[in-house]
Design a protein around this motif. Structure first.
Motif, PDB file in Angstrom:
ATOM      1  N   UNK A   5      11.831 -24.086   4.078  1.00 49.42           N
ATOM      2  CA  UNK A   5      12.402 -23.602   2.765  1.00 49.42           C
ATOM      3  C   UNK A   5      12.037 -22.048   2.859  1.00 49.42           C
TER       4      UNK A   5
ATOM      5  N   UNK B 249      16.431 -24.111   0.246  1.00 45.90           N
ATOM      6  CA  UNK B 249      16.484 -24.999   1.511  1.00 45.90           C
ATOM      7  C   UNK B 249      17.285 -24.274   2.783  1.00 45.90           C
TER       8      UNK B 249
ATOM      9  N   UNK C  20      16.731 -29.216   7.543  1.00 40.49           N
ATOM     10  CA  UNK C  20      15.996 -30.223   7.627  1.00 40.49           C
ATOM     11  C   UNK C  20      16.098 -30.540   9.145  1.00 40.49           C
TER      12      UNK C  20
ATOM     13  N   UNK D 239      19.359 -32.055  10.518  1.00 47.19           N
ATOM     14  CA  UNK D 239      20.073 -33.030   9.513  1.00 47.19           C
ATOM     15  C   UNK D 239      20.429 -32.533   8.324  1.00 47.19           C
ATOM     16  N   UNK D 240      21.271 -31.441   8.328  1.00 46.70           N
ATOM     17  CA  UNK D 240      21.552 -30.747   7.091  1.00 46.70           C
ATOM     18  C   UNK D 240      21.309 -29.279   7.242  1.00 46.70           C
TER      19      UNK D 240
ATOM     20  N   UNK E 199       8.269 -35.355   5.086  1.00 47.73           N
ATOM     21  CA  UNK E 199       8.346 -36.655   4.561  1.00 47.73           C
ATOM     22  C   UNK E 199       8.491 -37.825   5.516  1.00 47.73           C
TER      23      UNK E 199
ATOM     24  N   UNK F 285      13.859 -41.203   5.279  1.00 43.04           N
ATOM     25  CA  UNK F 285      14.828 -40.710   4.177  1.00 43.04           C
ATOM     26  C   UNK F 285      14.906 -41.226   3.011  1.00 43.04           C
ATOM     27  N   UNK F 286      15.954 -40.937   2.067  1.00 41.27           N
ATOM     28  CA  UNK F 286      16.021 -41.488   0.956  1.00 41.27           C
ATOM     29  C   UNK F 286      15.903 -40.377  -0.384  1.00 41.27           C
ATOM     30  N   UNK F 287      16.599 -40.617  -1.303  1.00 44.81           N
ATOM     31  CA  UNK F 287      16.479 -39.844  -2.357  1.00 44.81           C
ATOM     32  C   UNK F 287      15.073 -39.519  -3.212  1.00 44.81           C
TER      33      UNK F 287
ATOM     34  N   UNK G  53       8.181 -35.352  -0.873  1.00 40.15           N
ATOM     35  CA  UNK G  53       8.163 -34.168   0.245  1.00 40.15           C
ATOM     36  C   UNK G  53       6.859 -33.654  -0.103  1.00 40.15           C
TER      37      UNK G  53
ATOM     38  N   UNK H 152      18.309 -37.894  -7.589  1.00 38.86           N
ATOM     39  CA  UNK H 152      16.880 -37.864  -7.965  1.00 38.86           C
ATOM     40  C   UNK H 152      16.242 -36.459  -8.425  1.00 38.86           C
TER      41      UNK H 152
ATOM     42  N   UNK I 259       7.899 -30.280 -10.007  1.00 42.28           N
ATOM     43  CA  UNK I 259       6.793 -29.872  -9.089  1.00 42.28           C
ATOM     44  C   UNK I 259       5.994 -28.747  -9.960  1.00 42.28           C
TER      45      UNK I 259
ATOM     46  N   UNK J 178      17.520 -33.685  -6.043  1.00 44.18           N
ATOM     47  CA  UNK J 178      17.785 -34.043  -4.740  1.00 44.18           C
ATOM     48  C   UNK J 178      19.323 -34.680  -4.968  1.00 44.18           C
TER      49      UNK J 178
ATOM     50  N   UNK K 113      21.218 -35.165  -2.426  1.00 48.40           N
ATOM     51  CA  UNK K 113      21.626 -35.731  -1.249  1.00 48.40           C
ATOM     52  C   UNK K 113      21.389 -37.431  -1.243  1.00 48.40           C
ATOM     53  N   UNK K 114      22.312 -38.078  -1.057  1.00 48.99           N
ATOM     54  CA  UNK K 114      22.089 -39.683  -1.139  1.00 48.99           C
ATOM     55  C   UNK K 114      21.334 -40.009   0.211  1.00 48.99           C
ATOM     56  N   UNK K 115      21.567 -39.359   1.299  1.00 45.62           N
ATOM     57  CA  UNK K 115      20.929 -39.734   2.498  1.00 45.62           C
ATOM     58  C   UNK K 115      19.738 -39.240   2.870  1.00 45.62           C
ATOM     59  N   UNK K 116      19.471 -37.776   2.250  1.00 39.83           N
ATOM     60  CA  UNK K 116      18.271 -37.219   2.832  1.00 39.83           C
ATOM     61  C   UNK K 116      17.368 -36.742   1.742  1.00 39.83           C
ATOM     62  N   UNK K 117      16.672 -35.750   2.046  1.00 42.78           N
ATOM     63  CA  UNK K 117      15.457 -35.116   1.232  1.00 42.78           C
ATOM     64  C   UNK K 117      15.748 -33.923   1.066  1.00 42.78           C
ATOM     65  N   UNK K 118      16.715 -33.351   0.733  1.00 42.99           N
ATOM     66  CA  UNK K 118      17.318 -32.000   0.674  1.00 42.99           C
ATOM     67  C   UNK K 118      17.107 -31.619  -0.522  1.00 42.99           C
TER      68      UNK K 118
END
Lengths: 114, 111
Positions: free
Chosen positions: A35, A45, A48, A55-56, A94, A97-99, A103, B32, B36, B91, B93-98
């Motif tokens: 970031x 961002x 990643x 990955x993005x 992290x 993966x997963x919402x 982090x 989500x 912070x 967040x 993105x459903x697949x990642x942690x962006x």
């Protein structure tokens, strides 16, 4: 302490130069995100890495590039530095993966471009 | 329009008082939500996740309103040590942690 370490902590570069920033992720974490945080703003961002693959990516030009190594540590490279690249660069790691994955941020590298 | 918007403040809060502030997000498919905390010249640290049913952690209460696309944070019995910038994080993105960050709300607790 989060276990995420970044180096160097501070750096001064000249416009047009190239810079490499480093991040060691927390043990066992296979995902690293980078970031950019300009003064007075929230982190933005950049990209990643997950298991050594990008990955993005956020809205940053190609002169921002990165790598992730087999031990999941990561590098951020910025070419042709511009004055506006002056910012705090944060690395976050992290697990998987997963919402809802939390982090963990490193302390950041403060880059000044003159 | 920014994807995540916050009132930058500062919110000047007497010690012991209650303060609350919101954050709005633009993407209705957001997965989500988090608050912070960031101290001056330090890295962001997770304060709490925000769940649809609302959740509380000590003096901190977070709420999510999906219909109106905002989340809120309430701090009760403010302490001097609560002075910080509070970052709303989504967040999308459903697949990642962006994570997408708001610009932060600055809170100053004064004696």
């Amino acid at each position: 302490e989060t276990g995420v370490t970044q180096s160097p902590t501070h750096l001064i570069k000249t416009r047009g130069q190239q810079v490499t920033l480093r991040c060691s992720s927390q043990s066992g974490h296979n995902t690293v995100s980078w970031y950019q945080q300009a003064l007075g703003q929230g982190p933005q961002f950049i990209f990643q890495y997950y298991r050594e693959e990008e990955n993005g990516r956020g809205n940053f030009p190609p002169r921002f590039s990165g790598l992730q190594f087999p031990n999941y540590s990561s590098e951020l490279n910025v070419n042709a530095l511009e004055l506006d690249d002056s910012a705090l660069y944060l690395c976050a790691s992290s697990l998987a993966q997963g919402p809802n994955t939390e982090a963990f941020f490193g302390q950041g590298t403060r880059l000044t471009v003159v | 329009r920014k994807e995540v918007e916050q009132d930058p403040g500062p919110f000047n809060v007497p010690e012991g008082a209650t303060v609350a502030f919101n954050c709005t997000y633009s993407n209705s498919a957001s997965q989500s939500f988090f608050w912070y905390r960031q101290d001056c010249r330090k890295e962001p640290k997770l304060l709490m996740s925000v769940y649809s049913s609302g959740n509380e952690d000590g003096r901190f209460t977070a709420q999510l309103n999906r219909a109106s696309q905002y989340i809120s944070l309430l701090i009760r019995d403010s302490k001097l040590s609560d002075s910080a910038t509070y970052l709303c994080v989504v967040n999308m993105s459903p697949a990642g942690n962006k994570l997408t960050f708001g610009g932060g709300t600055r809170v100053l607790v004064k004696p």
